[in-house]
Design an enzyme around this catalytic site. Structure first.
Site, PDB file in Angstrom:
ATOM      1  CD  GLN A   1      -2.748   1.418   2.344  1.00  0.00           C
ATOM      2  OE1 GLN A   1      -2.185   1.804   3.369  1.00  0.00           O
ATOM      3  NE2 GLN A   1      -4.049   1.212   2.283  1.00  0.00           N
TER       4      GLN A   1
ATOM      5  NE  ARG B   1      -8.529   0.199   3.052  1.00  0.00           N
ATOM      6  CZ  ARG B   1      -8.571   0.339   4.394  1.00  0.00           C
ATOM      7  NH1 ARG B   1      -7.956   1.344   4.993  1.00  0.00           N
ATOM      8  NH2 ARG B   1      -9.229  -0.530   5.132  1.00  0.00           N
TER       9      ARG B   1
ATOM     10  CE1 TYR C   1      -3.156   9.381   7.210  1.00  0.00           C
ATOM     11  CE2 TYR C   1      -4.047   7.372   6.248  1.00  0.00           C
ATOM     12  CZ  TYR C   1      -3.608   8.085   7.355  1.00  0.00           C
ATOM     13  OH  TYR C   1      -3.635   7.512   8.600  1.00  0.00           O
TER      14      TYR C   1
ATOM     15  N   GLY D   1      -9.027  -6.743   9.031  1.00  0.00           N
ATOM     16  CA  GLY D   1      -7.886  -6.025   9.573  1.00  0.00           C
ATOM     17  C   GLY D   1      -7.563  -6.436  10.993  1.00  0.00           C
ATOM     18  NE  ARG D   2     -10.877  -3.001  14.724  1.00  0.00           N
ATOM     19  CZ  ARG D   2     -11.414  -2.136  13.862  1.00  0.00           C
ATOM     20  NH1 ARG D   2     -10.660  -1.192  13.344  1.00  0.00           N
ATOM     21  NH2 ARG D   2     -12.679  -2.225  13.521  1.00  0.00           N
TER      22      ARG D   2
END
Length: 350
Positions: free
Chosen positions: A77, A206, A159, A293-294
Site C-alpha cells: 500500500q 483504497r 491522507y 484487519g484487526r
C-alpha cells in the site's frame, strides 16, 4: 488481510521483526501491507516504512520472499500522509506538504515530544504535484523490484490523495482544484501512469467515501456520490485490478450502486466485518472479496480460526503502534496453544 499501520519500521526501514509479522499471517490469500510512503515527505507518522531508497527495497524484498514461500500474494500500500503529519516524523530536509496550506485540526504522536499538533503543510505547486505523481510511479516500480505482486494506492482516511478530493481542503485554482474532474485528476494521473509502468493488473486503490478521517469536512451527499462514480468510471477505463472500499455507516446505498455499476474490476469490502457479516456482504453482490484487519492483527492464524470456529484473541490496543514485538508478533496461535497444553501434560505425567 487489510492494510494496518503498525509503526515498527525503525528508521523507516522494513526489518526482520516485520518479516516475522507478515510471515505469521500468510494464511490470507492476499496481504495488503501497512501504508508505505513513496517519498520522504509522506512519512507523516512515527516509524512507518518507505519504498524510495535501496535499503527500503532490500528490506521489503525479505518480506515478499517470506510471504511468497507460503504461497500468498502481497500488495504494497502506497500511502502519502500529506498534511496528516508532523515535521518531527520526517527525515531531515523533508517538509510536510498538502493540497493546500490548511493545517489539520488534531494531534499526532512523535517519538521526540509525544503528542503534538499537526504541522502546517506547504501547499504543493502545480509543478510540485507533478513531482509527487512521479514519486508514486517510481515507488510502484521499486515495489515490483522488491518482489511485490502489485500496489494499492491509499486514497482513503484523510491522507494526501483524499485531501485532493475534498473541496474544502482542496482550495486550489489550478488544474488539480475546483471541479470534481479537476480534484480527481491527481489520483487518476497517478493510477494511469503506474498502470502504464507496472501493468494494469498490478494496481488497486483504497477509498473511504463519506469518511471524515484526518479532519476532512463533510460535503454535499450528491457531490460525494458523483465524485466516486466518476472515479470508478475513469479507473475502469484505466483498467486497474481492484477498488478497495473501507465501509462506514454514512455511505448511502446510492454510492455503493454508483461505484459497482461503473467499475467492472474486483471490488474489495472491509472494515468491521466478521465471518458472518462478510458472508452476507458477499451475497448482496456489491463486493467480490472481503478483507479483515484487526482480527488478523490479533490472530495470525485467523483463517484457521474461521475454518474451525475457534475463539479469537483479544486485541491489545495499547500496543498497536509501539516499537517492539509485544502486541505484534507475540499473539498466540492455535498451534502454539496446543503445544503449551501438551507440554503441561508432559510435566504433569513426569
Amino acid at each position: 488481510m487489510a492494510p494496518m499501520t503498525r509503526s515498527r519500521a525503525i528508521g523507516n526501514l522494513p526489518n526482520d521483526l516485520m518479516t516475522s509479522y507478515y510471515r505469521q499471517r500468510t494464511g490470507a490469500g492476499l496481504i495488503i501491507t501497512e501504508g508505505t510512503s513513496p517519498a520522504p515527505e509522506g512519512l507523516g507518522y512515527a516509524r512507518i516504512p518507505g519504498i524510495f531508497n535501496k535499503g527500503q527495497i532490500a528490506g521489503w524484498k525479505k518480506i515478499t520472499d517470506a510471504v511468497h514461500q507460503e504461497g500468498t500474494k502481497v500488495f504494497l500500500q502506497l500511502m502519502h500522509t500529506g498534511r496528516i503529519a508532523h515535521q518531527d516524523n520526517l527525515p531531515e530536509g523533508a517538509s510536510v506538504v498538502g493540497a493546500s496550506a490548511m493545517r489539520a485540526a488534531g494531534q499526532i504522536f512523535t517519538d521526540t515530544a509525544y503528542l503534538q499538533d499537526y504541522s502546517e503543510p506547504v501547499a504543493l505547486t502545480t509543478e510540485g504535484v507533478e513531482v509527487v505523481i512521479n514519486q508514486f510511479v517510481t515507488a510502484a516500480e521499486n515495489a515490483i523490484k522488491a518482489g511485490f505482486d502489485g500496489v494499492e494506492l491509499h486514497g482513503a482516511n484523510g491522507y494526501l490523495l483524499e485531501q485532493f478530493l475534498n473541496p474544502t481542503v482542496n482550495n486550489r485554482t489550478d488544474r488539480y482544484g475546483g471541479s470534481i474532474e479537476n480534484r480527481s485528476r491527481f489520483i487518476l494521473e497517478i493510477a494511469e501512469k503506474i498502470a502504464r509502468s507496472i501493468g494494469q493488473g498490478k494496481v488497486g486503490i483504497r477509498f473511504s467515501p463519506f469518511s471524515t478521517s484526518g479532519d476532512l469536512p463533510a460535503y454535499e451527499q450528491e457531490a460525494v456520490t458523483e465524485t466516486y462514480r466518476y472515479l470508478a468510471e475513469e479507473l475502469d477505463k484505466i483498467g486497474i485490478v481492484y477498488i478497495h472500499i473501507s465501509a462506514n455507516t454514512r455511505i448511502p446505498e446510492q454510492a455503493y450502486t454508483a461505484i459497482r455499476s461503473h467499475f467492472n474490476g474486483v471490488i474489495i469490502l472491509c472494515n468491521g466485518l466478521n465471518p458472518d457479516t462478510a458472508e452476507d456482504a458477499l451475497e448482496k453482490g456489491f463486493a467480490d472479496l472481503v478483507a479483515f484487519g484487526r482480527n488478523f492483527l490479533a490472530n495470525p492464524d485467523y483463517v484457521q480460526r474461521i475454518e474451525t470456529g475457534s475463539p479469537l484473541n483479544e486485541h491489545d490496543h495499547d500496543t498497536y503502534y509501539t516499537a517492539g514485538e509485544k502486541g505484534y508478533t507475540d499473539y498466540p496461535t492455535l498451534a502454539s496453544k496446543t503445544r503449551q497444553k501438551e507440554q503441561s501434560r508432559e510435566k504433569c505425567n513426569a
